[in-house]
Design a protein around this motif. Sequence first.
Motif, short mmCIF file in Angstrom:
data_model
loop_
_atom_site.label_atom_id
_atom_site.label_comp_id
_atom_site.label_asym_id
_atom_site.label_seq_id
_atom_site.Cartn_x
_atom_site.Cartn_y
_atom_site.Cartn_z
N ARG A 149 0.67 -1.34 0.27
CA ARG A 149 0.00 0.47 -0.32
C ARG A 149 1.30 0.40 -0.33
N GLY A 150 0.85 2.04 -1.29
CA GLY A 150 1.95 2.86 -1.18
C GLY A 150 2.97 2.80 -2.19
N GLY A 151 3.00 1.58 -2.69
CA GLY A 151 3.91 1.08 -3.66
C GLY A 151 4.00 2.31 -5.07
N GLU A 152 3.12 3.00 -5.21
CA GLU A 152 2.65 3.35 -6.24
C GLU A 152 3.71 4.67 -6.42
N TRP A 153 3.78 5.55 -5.26
CA TRP A 153 4.82 6.62 -4.58
C TRP A 153 6.14 5.90 -5.20
N SER A 154 6.84 4.44 -4.40
CA SER A 154 8.57 4.36 -4.88
C SER A 154 8.83 4.13 -5.96
#
Length: 176
Positions: free
Chosen positions: A74-79
């Motif tokens: 969850r939130g991996g799209e930022w990285s």
Amino acid sequence: MADQTQPWAERTVEVPPQPGVVPPQRDAFQRGRAAVGQPRTPRTEQFPAVDPADWAGDSSPRRPMGWHLAQLRRGGEWSAAGALFAFVCWGIWAISGRGDLTAPLLTFVLSLLTAAGLFALARLLGRLVLERQLGRVRRSARGAHLVTALFLAGVGVAYLQQTEWVVSAWNWVTGN
């Protein structure tokens, strides 16, 4: 009738005493209670063994590995966006060098490893501060991914600043 606003487990029923009926008496010896006025006998049974896993102080149940991986995603799209930006900027810088790509490839791999270490550090700080100090439950890794993405975006900008034609084009656009 019992009050209906109370949960069923807290409801009690009053039973009036019945004349002539004697309630059953307990034995004189009860485990775990001292008898008043009698000498104390030494304990002959062994103490129960304590599992060291219970010493952790964490009362939450152990969760499966899949739950932890889903939390990290969850939130991996930022990285991923930060890594993509850094990769494109690295590609522009590496191709502009017109030479062997071994050293630029090594610098990009080291940048990604540094970003992974920063991600781990952000997760550790989140665990120490948010979970242990503030008692808050984390449900995602969005904060750590955002920190990692900002670092990778900075790495990408640093690659572009080392590319001569990008710097001259930027200076031409801004009028410097």
